[in-house]
Every structure is written in structure tokens, then in C-alpha cells.
Design a protein around this motif. Sequence first.
Motif, PDB file in Angstrom:
ATOM      1  N   GLU A  28       0.928  -0.963   0.009  1.00 50.19           N
ATOM      2  CA  GLU A  28       0.000   0.132  -0.357  1.00 50.19           C
ATOM      3  C   GLU A  28       0.693   0.709   0.059  1.00 50.19           C
ATOM      4  N   HIS A  29       0.389   1.637  -0.846  1.00 46.38           N
ATOM      5  CA  HIS A  29       1.871   3.026  -0.912  1.00 46.38           C
ATOM      6  C   HIS A  29       0.692   4.578  -0.739  1.00 46.38           C
ATOM      7  N   VAL A  30       1.113   5.361   0.336  1.00 44.34           N
ATOM      8  CA  VAL A  30       0.700   6.613   0.775  1.00 44.34           C
ATOM      9  C   VAL A  30       1.290   8.194   0.763  1.00 44.34           C
ATOM     10  N   ALA A  31       0.882   7.957  -0.965  1.00 42.61           N
ATOM     11  CA  ALA A  31       1.304   9.538  -1.101  1.00 42.61           C
ATOM     12  C   ALA A  31       1.719  10.375  -0.524  1.00 42.61           C
ATOM     13  N   ARG A  32       2.293  11.728  -0.361  1.00 48.64           N
ATOM     14  CA  ARG A  32       2.543  12.680   0.975  1.00 48.64           C
ATOM     15  C   ARG A  32       1.172  12.856   1.097  1.00 48.64           C
ATOM     16  N   ASP A  33       0.656  13.876  -0.494  1.00 48.96           N
ATOM     17  CA  ASP A  33      -0.897  14.709  -0.976  1.00 48.96           C
ATOM     18  C   ASP A  33      -1.521  14.039  -0.831  1.00 48.96           C
ATOM     19  N   ALA A  34      -1.556  12.555  -0.400  1.00 50.53           N
ATOM     20  CA  ALA A  34      -3.053  11.922   0.128  1.00 50.53           C
ATOM     21  C   ALA A  34      -3.227  11.430   1.054  1.00 50.53           C
ATOM     22  N   ALA A  35      -1.962  12.202   2.176  1.00 50.38           N
ATOM     23  CA  ALA A  35      -2.384  11.573   3.572  1.00 50.38           C
ATOM     24  C   ALA A  35      -3.261  12.694   4.213  1.00 50.38           C
ATOM     25  N   PRO A  36      -4.598  13.120   5.138  1.00 50.63           N
ATOM     26  CA  PRO A  36      -5.013  13.341   5.240  1.00 50.63           C
ATOM     27  C   PRO A  36      -3.925  14.188   7.044  1.00 50.63           C
ATOM     28  N   VAL A  37      -4.510  16.122   6.680  1.00 51.40           N
ATOM     29  CA  VAL A  37      -3.513  16.395   7.466  1.00 51.40           C
ATOM     30  C   VAL A  37      -4.415  17.041   8.381  1.00 51.40           C
ATOM     31  N   ARG A  38      -3.913  17.400  10.338  1.00 46.10           N
ATOM     32  CA  ARG A  38      -4.040  17.980  11.045  1.00 46.10           C
ATOM     33  C   ARG A  38      -3.743  19.297  10.809  1.00 46.10           C
ATOM     34  N   ARG A  39      -4.246  20.299  11.350  1.00 45.09           N
ATOM     35  CA  ARG A  39      -3.381  21.372  10.676  1.00 45.09           C
ATOM     36  C   ARG A  39      -3.904  22.453  12.180  1.00 45.09           C
ATOM     37  N   GLU A  40      -3.352  22.873  13.600  1.00 45.12           N
ATOM     38  CA  GLU A  40      -3.568  23.801  14.309  1.00 45.12           C
ATOM     39  C   GLU A  40      -2.558  24.630  14.794  1.00 45.12           C
ATOM     40  N   PRO A  41      -2.412  26.092  15.420  1.00 51.39           N
ATOM     41  CA  PRO A  41      -1.775  27.495  15.058  1.00 51.39           C
ATOM     42  C   PRO A  41       0.612  26.779  15.189  1.00 51.39           C
ATOM     43  N   GLY A  42       0.969  26.701  14.200  1.00 47.95           N
ATOM     44  CA  GLY A  42       2.114  26.717  14.107  1.00 47.95           C
ATOM     45  C   GLY A  42       2.117  25.363  14.587  1.00 47.95           C
ATOM     46  N   VAL A  43       1.453  23.782  13.445  1.00 46.48           N
ATOM     47  CA  VAL A  43       2.037  22.198  13.862  1.00 46.48           C
ATOM     48  C   VAL A  43       1.045  22.096  12.239  1.00 46.48           C
ATOM     49  N   GLU A  44       1.876  20.820  12.424  1.00 46.75           N
ATOM     50  CA  GLU A  44       1.138  20.396  10.555  1.00 46.75           C
ATOM     51  C   GLU A  44       1.529  18.815  11.169  1.00 46.75           C
ATOM     52  N   ALA A  45       0.303  18.390  10.917  1.00 47.20           N
ATOM     53  CA  ALA A  45       0.303  16.731  11.778  1.00 47.20           C
ATOM     54  C   ALA A  45      -0.114  16.292  10.246  1.00 47.20           C
ATOM     55  N   ARG A  46       0.758  14.957   9.560  1.00 49.96           N
ATOM     56  CA  ARG A  46       0.265  15.202   8.382  1.00 49.96           C
ATOM     57  C   ARG A  46       0.188  13.020   8.651  1.00 49.96           C
ATOM     58  N   VAL A  47      -1.237  12.508   8.660  1.00 47.86           N
ATOM     59  CA  VAL A  47      -1.785  11.395   9.217  1.00 47.86           C
ATOM     60  C   VAL A  47      -0.943  10.263   7.732  1.00 47.86           C
ATOM     61  N   TYR A  48      -0.358   9.472   8.542  1.00 46.97           N
ATOM     62  CA  TYR A  48      -0.571   7.822   7.311  1.00 46.97           C
ATOM     63  C   TYR A  48      -1.075   6.802   8.126  1.00 46.97           C
ATOM     64  N   SER A  49      -1.502   6.561   9.615  1.00 43.75           N
ATOM     65  CA  SER A  49      -1.768   6.048  10.043  1.00 43.75           C
ATOM     66  C   SER A  49      -3.469   5.782  11.106  1.00 43.75           C
ATOM     67  N   GLY A  50      -4.606   5.891  11.179  1.00 45.93           N
ATOM     68  CA  GLY A  50      -5.289   5.711  12.294  1.00 45.93           C
ATOM     69  C   GLY A  50      -6.142   7.181  12.255  1.00 45.93           C
ATOM     70  N   SER A  51      -5.582   7.966  13.432  1.00 51.47           N
ATOM     71  CA  SER A  51      -5.923   9.226  13.233  1.00 51.47           C
ATOM     72  C   SER A  51      -5.876  10.506  14.797  1.00 51.47           C
ATOM     73  N   SER A  52      -5.688  11.644  14.025  1.00 54.05           N
ATOM     74  CA  SER A  52      -5.357  12.893  14.953  1.00 54.05           C
ATOM     75  C   SER A  52      -6.396  13.335  14.802  1.00 54.05           C
ATOM     76  N   GLY A  53      -7.142  13.916  15.520  1.00 47.88           N
ATOM     77  CA  GLY A  53      -7.920  15.218  15.472  1.00 47.88           C
ATOM     78  C   GLY A  53      -9.089  14.574  15.150  1.00 47.88           C
ATOM     79  N   SER A  54      -9.401  15.371  14.377  1.00 44.85           N
ATOM     80  CA  SER A  54     -10.476  14.971  12.858  1.00 44.85           C
ATOM     81  C   SER A  54      -9.556  14.208  11.817  1.00 44.85           C
ATOM     82  N   ALA A  55      -8.015  14.268  11.467  1.00 42.15           N
ATOM     83  CA  ALA A  55      -8.035  13.368  10.596  1.00 42.15           C
ATOM     84  C   ALA A  55      -7.609  12.214  10.185  1.00 42.15           C
ATOM     85  N   HIS A  56      -8.342  11.111   9.676  1.00 42.02           N
ATOM     86  CA  HIS A  56      -8.589   9.683   9.633  1.00 42.02           C
ATOM     87  C   HIS A  56      -8.023   9.773   8.447  1.00 42.02           C
ATOM     88  N   ALA A  57      -6.239   8.804   8.899  1.00 40.06           N
ATOM     89  CA  ALA A  57      -6.055   7.471   7.362  1.00 40.06           C
ATOM     90  C   ALA A  57      -7.346   6.679   7.593  1.00 40.06           C
TER      91      ALA A  57
END
Length: 276
Positions: free
Chosen positions: A132-161
Motif C-alpha cells: 500500500e503506497h500512501v503518497a504525501r499529498d494523499a495523507a490527511p492533514v491536521r493543522r493547529e497553530p504552528g503545527v502540521e500533522a500528516r496522518v499516515y495511519s490511525g487518526s489525529s483530531g479530525s484527520a483519519h487515515a
Amino acid sequence: MSERLIARVVTTAAPSAGFIGDGHTAVSVIDPKEFSHNDPFIVLMDDRIDLEPGREAGGAHPHGGFETVTFVVEGELRDRDEGTLRAGDVLWMTAGSGVIHNENVVPLGKSRILQLWLTLPHDDRWAMPRFEHVARDAAPVRREPGVEARVYSGSSGSAHATTHNYVPVTLVDLRLQPGARFEQELPDSYNGFFYVLEGAISVGGERTRLTAGQAGWLAEPEPSVSGISSARIIGGDEGAHVMLYAGERQGVPIVMHGPFVGESREDIRHLSDLYR
């Protein structure tokens, strides 16, 4: 909600010569001999590759009984079977019942990759091989002030892989600006760690500081009614680039021999016979 602090810190050694030879150095982040503490994670290698143009970075070899999770930190690699992997891409390979991995890889310039070996649950140890190839731009992103969280598996906040997992795993690539704060909820049953690639972070307020090249393993949380705990980090003076790996402990024994992982010596003999 209880807070996940850091129970132990692993400071990795300086890069040493890798298996490819000249132009390849590697850092061992997870030692397979420590699997009882690191379950479900078997191995994590931090590879730096700088080969002359056109030189291949490996040959055909088998794998069986586990999964590999490859994250490209920087650079670009071209593989005959897997295509081109670019910075920020993840390749999930289930070796399962056995695969001959071509690894006919040609790095396109200087590159750095993280390769994780992940156990399989007992009932899925011999699953059908898959990629399974997960391209960077296909991974969901969670953004908070000063933070970029790119989710490749599982979830972070409302971003679900949507990654297919046998072992439940949360894999997040975090980039923090100086002083930025980030909170990650995890099931109490998860074991996990932060691995700092650049900069520094503080975990649990100012209790533990982790710098580049260090892995901070999460402590067991206090029992909670919700079954959910929280890990809180703060970016250092120059910000940070950090990976979060967390997953459900499997509680299975591990026996390793070269490229094979099983739960007994008989498993290893079986895989060796199949390969021959």
C-alpha cells in the motif's frame, strides 16, 4: 483524561556503515532484542543514502511473517516494482506468508528513509503479501497553530487515515514551529514513541526534553474510564520535525532469523523451506 509522559529515552548512536557499502550509513532506533518492551514494533532503521548516479541500493531478498513501513524523510527513490517514492511518501508492505522483495532501488540523489518492522497478529501472521503506497499529498492533514500533522495511519483530531492495518497503528509526521503545542489522543492500550528528526520537543509540559536522534517511549497511562490518554508536546526554540509511532501491543512471542519473523523456530524453518 490521563497524560502520557515519557518512561524512557533512547539516544541513538552516530550513523555507522550500512549494508549497501560506501554511500550508505544507518542508525538503529529500535533493537529487536527489546521487543518485549517495544511490542508491536520490532525494528526501526534510519538510513541515509548518497550513492553515485545510477547505482542500485540492493538486490532481491525474501521477507516473511511481518510488515515493513517505509517513510521517505528526504530525497527520492525509484523502484522497478514499487514505482517512485518521494519525500513524505509511505510504503506499507505486508510480507505475511512470504515475498521475494526485489528492492531494485535507485536513489535519485541524496535520500533518507525510516524503515519500520511491525509484527503481525497471531491470526494474520501468514496473511497474503500486499503493498500500500500512501503518497504525501494523499495523507490527511491536521493543522493547529504552528503545527502540521500528516496522518499516515490511525487518526489525529479530525484527520483519519484509511490505511489498511492488521495491527492498529497511529503514524503521524509532525512539524512544529517554535513553542507550538500539540496534543495527541491514544488508546490506553497503545505502546508508542516520539522520534525526533530535527530540532527538539518537550513532552508533558517541560518534564522531558527530546532532541534530534532521540526516541522517547511513552509511559503506561493511569487507568481511565474512557480508555483514552493524551500525549502533549511543545516545539523547541528552533521548532521540530518528529515522528509519532504508536500501536496496539500484540503480546506474541517473536523469533527472528535474517529476513524472517515468526513465533517459533518451527515458523522460521517453514519460511526457509518455502523460500528454498
